[in-house]
Scaffold this motif. Sequence first.
Motif, PDB file in Angstrom:
ATOM      1  N   GLY A   1      13.164  38.981 -21.232  1.00 23.01           N
ATOM      2  CA  GLY A   1      12.487  39.765 -21.351  1.00 23.01           C
ATOM      3  C   GLY A   1      11.107  39.340 -20.995  1.00 23.01           C
ATOM      4  O   GLY A   1      10.058  40.446 -21.240  1.00 23.01           O
ATOM      5  N   PHE A   2      10.982  38.172 -21.160  1.00 29.13           N
ATOM      6  CA  PHE A   2       8.996  37.812 -21.164  1.00 29.13           C
ATOM      7  C   PHE A   2       9.270  37.756 -19.878  1.00 29.13           C
ATOM      8  O   PHE A   2      10.357  37.696 -18.325  1.00 29.13           O
ATOM      9  N   PRO A   3       7.665  38.049 -19.690  1.00 26.76           N
ATOM     10  CA  PRO A   3       7.040  38.384 -17.683  1.00 26.76           C
ATOM     11  C   PRO A   3       7.248  37.058 -17.106  1.00 26.76           C
ATOM     12  O   PRO A   3       7.762  37.754 -15.766  1.00 26.76           O
ATOM     13  N   ASN A   4       6.935  36.053 -17.676  1.00 28.20           N
ATOM     14  CA  ASN A   4       7.333  34.659 -16.471  1.00 28.20           C
ATOM     15  C   ASN A   4       8.684  34.384 -16.175  1.00 28.20           C
ATOM     16  O   ASN A   4       8.923  34.474 -15.189  1.00 28.20           O
ATOM     17  N   PRO A   5       9.263  34.339 -17.565  1.00 26.91           N
ATOM     18  CA  PRO A   5      11.362  34.556 -17.170  1.00 26.91           C
ATOM     19  C   PRO A   5      11.588  35.284 -16.384  1.00 26.91           C
ATOM     20  O   PRO A   5      12.723  35.087 -15.362  1.00 26.91           O
ATOM     21  N   ALA A   6      10.741  35.966 -16.916  1.00 22.71           N
ATOM     22  CA  ALA A   6      11.255  37.729 -15.144  1.00 22.71           C
ATOM     23  C   ALA A   6      11.229  37.391 -14.076  1.00 22.71           C
ATOM     24  O   ALA A   6      11.662  37.897 -13.342  1.00 22.71           O
TER      25      ALA A   6
ATOM     26  N   VAL B   1       7.721  28.261 -20.377  1.00 21.29           N
ATOM     27  CA  VAL B   1       9.013  28.492 -20.055  1.00 21.29           C
ATOM     28  C   VAL B   1       8.683  29.714 -18.856  1.00 21.29           C
ATOM     29  O   VAL B   1       7.525  30.925 -18.828  1.00 21.29           O
ATOM     30  N   PRO B   2       9.945  30.186 -17.543  1.00 17.85           N
ATOM     31  CA  PRO B   2      11.203  29.014 -17.577  1.00 17.85           C
ATOM     32  C   PRO B   2      10.581  27.882 -16.552  1.00 17.85           C
ATOM     33  O   PRO B   2       9.770  27.491 -16.138  1.00 17.85           O
ATOM     34  N   VAL B   3      11.447  26.541 -17.429  1.00 17.79           N
ATOM     35  CA  VAL B   3      12.002  25.446 -16.153  1.00 17.79           C
ATOM     36  C   VAL B   3      13.749  25.492 -15.928  1.00 17.79           C
ATOM     37  O   VAL B   3      14.885  26.500 -16.126  1.00 17.79           O
TER      38      VAL B   3
ATOM     39  N   ARG C   1       3.844  32.095 -36.591  1.00 17.26           N
ATOM     40  CA  ARG C   1       4.179  31.341 -35.914  1.00 17.26           C
ATOM     41  C   ARG C   1       3.879  30.144 -34.876  1.00 17.26           C
ATOM     42  O   ARG C   1       3.644  28.764 -35.219  1.00 17.26           O
ATOM     43  N   LEU C   2       2.951  31.115 -34.062  1.00 18.20           N
ATOM     44  CA  LEU C   2       2.170  30.301 -32.556  1.00 18.20           C
ATOM     45  C   LEU C   2       1.115  29.286 -32.927  1.00 18.20           C
ATOM     46  O   LEU C   2       0.361  29.103 -32.873  1.00 18.20           O
ATOM     47  N   GLU C   3       0.116  30.665 -34.394  1.00 14.51           N
ATOM     48  CA  GLU C   3      -1.358  30.402 -34.742  1.00 14.51           C
ATOM     49  C   GLU C   3      -1.298  28.848 -34.519  1.00 14.51           C
ATOM     50  O   GLU C   3      -2.390  28.626 -33.928  1.00 14.51           O
TER      51      GLU C   3
HETATM   52  N1  LIG Z   1       2.574  29.307 -15.186  1.00  9.02           N
HETATM   53  C1  LIG Z   1       3.402  29.616 -16.027  1.00  9.02           C
HETATM   54  C2  LIG Z   1       3.364  30.471 -16.855  1.00  9.02           C
HETATM   55  C3  LIG Z   1       4.251  30.422 -17.897  1.00  9.02           C
HETATM   56  C4  LIG Z   1       4.068  30.668 -19.438  1.00  9.02           C
HETATM   57  O1  LIG Z   1       3.204  31.131 -19.187  1.00  9.02           O
HETATM   58  N2  LIG Z   1       5.077  31.312 -19.973  1.00  9.02           N
HETATM   59  C5  LIG Z   1       5.447  32.072 -20.842  1.00  9.02           C
HETATM   60  C6  LIG Z   1       6.353  33.364 -21.095  1.00  9.02           C
HETATM   61  S1  LIG Z   1       6.203  34.776 -20.439  1.00  9.02           S
HETATM   62  C7  LIG Z   1       5.073  31.197 -22.330  1.00  9.02           C
HETATM   63  O2  LIG Z   1       6.669  30.605 -22.027  1.00  9.02           O
HETATM   64  N3  LIG Z   1       4.246  31.790 -23.132  1.00  9.02           N
HETATM   65  C8  LIG Z   1       4.334  30.686 -24.455  1.00  9.02           C
HETATM   66  C9  LIG Z   1       2.903  30.475 -25.064  1.00  9.02           C
HETATM   67  O3  LIG Z   1       1.671  30.619 -24.401  1.00  9.02           O
HETATM   68  O4  LIG Z   1       3.077  30.027 -26.098  1.00  9.02           O
HETATM   69  C10 LIG Z   1       4.319  29.652 -15.185  1.00  9.02           C
HETATM   70  O5  LIG Z   1       3.653  29.973 -13.514  1.00  9.02           O
HETATM   71  O6  LIG Z   1       5.869  29.785 -15.072  1.00  9.02           O
END
Ligand SMILES: N[C@@H](CCC(=O)N[C@@H](CS)C(=O)NCC(=O)O)C(=O)O
Length: 223
Positions: free
Chosen positions: A8-13, A54-56, A124-126
Amino acid sequence: MKIYDISGFPNPARIRIVLAEKGLDAQIEFVKVDLFAAEHKQDAFLAINPTGTVPVLELDDGTFISECVAITEYLDNLDGNPTLTGKTPKQKAVIHMMQKRADDQLIDAIGIYFHHATPGLGARLEAYKSPEWAHRKEWGERYLEKFVRGMQYFDSVLKSNAHVAGNDFSMADITVYAALMHAGAAGVVIPDDCTALLAWQAKMSERPSVKNRSGQVMALPAA
Ligand SMILES: N[C@@H](CCC(=O)N[C@@H](CS)C(=O)NCC(=O)O)C(=O)O
């Protein structure tokens, strides 16, 4: 191969769309990373991706590949028939140019806005946000302005091109689509006058690799 991500997250998508485009879904084991619990900021995850995102992708030989562009290049070239990253030197160059613009002007910009000017992924991320940025909200809001200018730029591109990097679908289309998906989740709408961008988005959402997951947008915690 394994993919560490959260659905559901954009980069994983972006990578899930790549997998569908390349017919590779069956070869992947997905490992969920709980972003809301800050799992991606803990030592175990930072050991596989120091950027904490993510993703990895993990290859069968234990190599970890992060960054969507790098993962896409790998997956697209596995079968010797790249369809998303270009075949000729010119196609590769144009796709990478537009991809970089999509990263910079759209998906990174909306991500910065989301994480810094809104509650983002929740309390939780703050603790993992940069405390030295006293004007973090204002800084994040400047990135929303950048994102809006980015949408106008890509609208102008799509007025004369069927796709983001020319006539053919490519990874740059996937990135722009995922950025708009991120914007939707953050409550940012595409301006009505971006008619070419809106028409392109509607067409993209009918693509089989996209359609099956277009409803899966991240559910955010209540502010
Ligand atoms: N440049 C990275 C961006 C990855 C990214 O920002 N992923 C987001 C999920 S959509 C993430 O892990 N965010 C967590 C955070 O920033 O705390 C890529 O291409 O993979």
